[in-house]
Design an enzyme around this catalytic site. Structure first.
Site, PDB file in Angstrom:
ATOM      1  N   CYS A  28     -19.560   1.078  -1.096  1.00 53.45           N
ATOM      2  CA  CYS A  28     -19.852   0.276  -2.291  1.00 53.45           C
ATOM      3  C   CYS A  28     -21.163   0.690  -2.939  1.00 53.45           C
ATOM      4  CB  CYS A  28     -19.874  -1.208  -1.923  1.00 53.45           C
ATOM      5  SG  CYS A  28     -18.253  -1.794  -1.484  1.00 53.45           S
ATOM      6  N   GLU A  72     -15.102  -8.389  -6.511  1.00 55.00           N
ATOM      7  CA  GLU A  72     -15.294  -8.898  -5.145  1.00 55.00           C
ATOM      8  C   GLU A  72     -16.755  -8.740  -4.763  1.00 55.00           C
ATOM      9  OE1 GLU A  72     -15.903  -4.901  -3.420  1.00 55.00           O
ATOM     10  OE2 GLU A  72     -16.216  -6.859  -2.511  1.00 55.00           O
ATOM     11  N   ASP A  76       0.873  -1.177   0.000  1.00 57.76           N
ATOM     12  CA  ASP A  76       0.000   0.000   0.000  1.00 57.76           C
ATOM     13  C   ASP A  76       0.910   1.227   0.000  1.00 57.76           C
ATOM     14  OD1 ASP A  76      -3.217   0.462   0.988  1.00 57.76           O
ATOM     15  OD2 ASP A  76      -1.847   2.173   0.941  1.00 57.76           O
ATOM     16  N   LEU A 111     -17.618  -8.990  -1.397  1.00 54.49           N
ATOM     17  CA  LEU A 111     -17.422  -9.048   0.059  1.00 54.49           C
ATOM     18  C   LEU A 111     -18.338  -8.045   0.730  1.00 54.49           C
ATOM     19  CD1 LEU A 111     -13.497  -9.014   0.077  1.00 54.49           C
ATOM     20  CD2 LEU A 111     -15.013 -11.008  -0.102  1.00 54.49           C
TER      21      LEU A 111
HETATM   22  C1  UDX Z   1     -22.242  -4.413  -0.331  1.00 56.65           C
HETATM   23  C2  UDX Z   1     -22.762  -5.670  -1.026  1.00 56.65           C
HETATM   24  O1  UDX Z   1     -23.658  -6.341  -0.143  1.00 56.65           O
HETATM   25  C3  UDX Z   1     -21.588  -6.607  -1.330  1.00 56.65           C
HETATM   26  O2  UDX Z   1     -22.046  -7.739  -2.022  1.00 56.65           O
HETATM   27  C4  UDX Z   1     -20.584  -5.837  -2.185  1.00 56.65           C
HETATM   28  O3  UDX Z   1     -19.469  -6.654  -2.488  1.00 56.65           O
HETATM   29  C5  UDX Z   1     -20.115  -4.599  -1.458  1.00 56.65           C
HETATM   30  O4  UDX Z   1     -21.234  -3.772  -1.121  1.00 56.65           O
HETATM   31  P1  UDX Z   1     -21.496  -3.691   2.061  1.00 56.65           P
HETATM   32  O5  UDX Z   1     -21.440  -2.330   1.442  1.00 56.65           O
HETATM   33  O6  UDX Z   1     -20.359  -4.151   2.901  1.00 56.65           O
HETATM   34  O7  UDX Z   1     -21.696  -4.822   0.883  1.00 56.65           O
HETATM   35  O8  UDX Z   1     -22.751  -3.688   3.008  1.00 56.65           O
HETATM   36  P2  UDX Z   1     -24.228  -4.221   2.897  1.00 56.65           P
HETATM   37  O9  UDX Z   1     -24.424  -5.248   3.918  1.00 56.65           O
HETATM   38  O10 UDX Z   1     -24.551  -4.531   1.488  1.00 56.65           O
HETATM   39  O11 UDX Z   1     -25.088  -2.940   3.334  1.00 56.65           O
HETATM   40  C6  UDX Z   1     -24.977  -1.766   2.559  1.00 56.65           C
HETATM   41  C7  UDX Z   1     -25.881  -0.727   3.175  1.00 56.65           C
HETATM   42  O12 UDX Z   1     -27.257  -1.078   2.978  1.00 56.65           O
HETATM   43  C8  UDX Z   1     -25.702  -0.535   4.671  1.00 56.65           C
HETATM   44  O13 UDX Z   1     -25.740   0.860   4.950  1.00 56.65           O
HETATM   45  C9  UDX Z   1     -26.926  -1.208   5.275  1.00 56.65           C
HETATM   46  O14 UDX Z   1     -27.340  -0.580   6.499  1.00 56.65           O
HETATM   47  C10 UDX Z   1     -27.972  -0.966   4.206  1.00 56.65           C
HETATM   48  N1  UDX Z   1     -29.039  -1.966   4.182  1.00 56.65           N
HETATM   49  C11 UDX Z   1     -28.711  -3.262   3.934  1.00 56.65           C
HETATM   50  C12 UDX Z   1     -30.356  -1.564   4.351  1.00 56.65           C
HETATM   51  O15 UDX Z   1     -30.636  -0.388   4.581  1.00 56.65           O
HETATM   52  N2  UDX Z   1     -31.353  -2.486   4.272  1.00 56.65           N
HETATM   53  C13 UDX Z   1     -31.088  -3.797   4.043  1.00 56.65           C
HETATM   54  O16 UDX Z   1     -32.010  -4.595   4.007  1.00 56.65           O
HETATM   55  C14 UDX Z   1     -29.724  -4.193   3.872  1.00 56.65           C
END
Ligand code: UDX
Length: 461
Positions: free
Chosen positions: A279, A152, A30, A154
């Protein structure tokens, strides 16, 4: 295989540690020296459950090392995973300058053939540009470059098990050799012949992931299309929640009923303060910009973005409706990370909420189990509490902004006594309306009638 990972952030660190866990020899670099120094001190620059164990174990066994000299990544790895950030530009387009810089560095430093794998989330057709940069800047080096896309999937908070037990591995390649190399890299994951070190003891065996081989453009498009659909689902739930609230329906029972259709599925239907994180918001923007630059109408996704932005303004108006005057009020904010089980506050709903409430002259007291350090960097003058009880003491209202399990288990009777006014605004529908009203709280949440809700959803015979 000898693998280099460029970028030691939420994606790069998980990718590097897990590839080492699979048995590869990984050098993770990094250009932010403080990150590498932190890692060399045996600490992690991020909070990700279980990642510390995977990093520690593989460092001890000599399969994982770190360096602040990215050029070593270009010379030492047969395969080089690009895991650098692609944040949004003011236009909403993805900022690909880090990808461009890293590609030039690889091309000029490499002394032998390389497989260059783009894992960073990038708009479709980036792989084509990456190949051009490698060829142009690599002329005369004698090295040949194969490019692949390996997006990814993730989720922060479960990233290690998501990497080792994925439901799919998507690779975009333009030749057989690259496909074989990636198949070799992921063979242990495809065979699921190892135990994920995150769970104490044996982890539940998972079915082998789907192995999808496609073109680079299609692999890149799968990533944007996936994340944007997840965002669409969340905005759909939030839109229906606004109507449920007006009609006195219970959004949780509504979306549970909708999700019983296997074609729809119940996941990602939780209404609340909307989606944040590094993301969904940025991938949605980049996807819309990619479409618009190619003359395709993505108004549907623009609408999903608008609904998401509106959540915070709506939540503040809901608070104003209960408090009448916001100015001068003492307000406790529980939760700052964009979701539970992470310390990440990038694009978190709490950021916009803090800005709006500070502009209204509110006196905030904020607490989060993991994100305090990061929030202080962004809001040095924010009053940070050491725990939820301190934040709640003397407050005229308490806001639940992140769905930490810790908040569900608080002694709410104690909080009721300590607050100046027992008013709770639950932005994540974390608590039971019935239980909170029984404790004497004025309790408001999202898309749920403020009346005591019915019990469990009864599945009629
Ligand atoms: C997301 C995707 O899920 C993942 O597959 C991708 O690789 C990266 O982006 P992440 O950003 O880590 O993962 O979090 P995630 O669990 O998807 O939640 C994203 C946002 O949506 C959070 O702010 C969460 O609070 C919100 N959320 C999630 C909701 O408001 N309602 C839901 O039902 C689910």
């Amino acid at each position: 295989m000898r693998i280099s990972v460029i970028g030691a952030g939420y994606v790069g660190l998980v990718t590097g540690a897990c590839l080492a866990e699979l048995g590869h020899h990984v050098l993770c670099t990094d250009n932010d020296k403080s990150k590498i120094d932190t890692l060399d001190r045996g600490k992690l620059p991020i909070f990700e459950p279980g990642l510390d164990r995977v990093v520690e174990k593989n460092r001890k066994q000599g399969r994982l090392s770190f360096s602040a000299d990215p050029a070593r990544a270009a010379t030492e790895g047969e395969a080089i995973f690009i895991c650098v950030g692609t944040p949004p530009l003011p236009t909403g387009d993805a900022d690909l300058s880090s990808i461009d810089r890293v590609a030039q560095m690889i091309a000029t430093e490499a002394k032998s053939d390389k497989l260059v794998v783009e894992k960073s989330t990038v708009p479709a057709q980036t792989g084509q540009q990456l190949k051009r940069v490698l060829e142009i800047y690599g002329r005369g080096s004698g090295a040949r470059f194969r490019v692949a896309s390996n997006p990814e999937f993730l989720r922060e908070g479960t990233a290690v098990s998501d990497f080792l037990h994925p439901d799919r591995i998507v690779i975009g390649v333009s030749d057989e050799v690259a496909e074989k190399q990636l198949h070799e890299i992921y063979r242990p994951v495809l065979e699921q012949k190892f135990h994920c070190p995150v769970h104490d003891g044996a982890c539940p065996p998972s079915p082998p992931p789907a192995w999808l081989v496609t073109t680079i453009n299609s692999a890149e498009l799968i990533k944007h299309a996936s994340n944007s659909f997840l965002a669409l689902k969340i905005s759909y739930a939030n839109m229906v929640a606004d109507l449920a609230e007006k009609l006195g329906a219970n959004i949780e029972e509504v979306m549970h009923g909708v999700g019983l259709d296997p074609r729809i599925g119940a996941h990602f239907f939780r209404p609340g303060l909307g989606f944040g994180g590094f993301c969904l918001p940025k991938d949605l923007q980049a996807f819309v910009r990619l479409a618009e630059r190619n003359g395709v109408d993505f108004a549907m996704l623009r609408e999903a973005e608008r609904i998401n932005h509106q959540r915070i303004a709506g939540f503040v108006e809901k608070l104003r409706h209960s408090l009448w005057v916001l100015k001068g009020k003492q307000i406790a904010m529980l939760g700052l990370a964009f979701k539970a089980n992470t310390d990440d506050i990038r694009f978190a709903p709490s950021i916009e909420l803090i800005k709006r409430l500070q502009a209204e002259g509110v006196r905030l007291s904020a607490y989060d189990p993991q994100a305090m350090e990061k929030i202080r960097e962004q809001f040095p003058d924010l009053n940070c509490a050491t725990d939820a009880y301190e934040a709640a003491r003397g407050a005229d209202a308490l806001l639940i902004v992140t769905e930490w399990e810790e908040f569900r288990k608080l002694d709410w009777a104690r909080i009721h006594k300590d607050m100046a006014r027992p008013l709770v605004m639950d932005g994540r529908n974390l608590l039971s309306a019935e239980a909170m009203k029984a404790l004497g709280f004025e309790y408001h949440s999202i898309g749920r009638p403020d009346l005591p809700v019915r019990g469990e959803t009864k599945v009629l015979a």
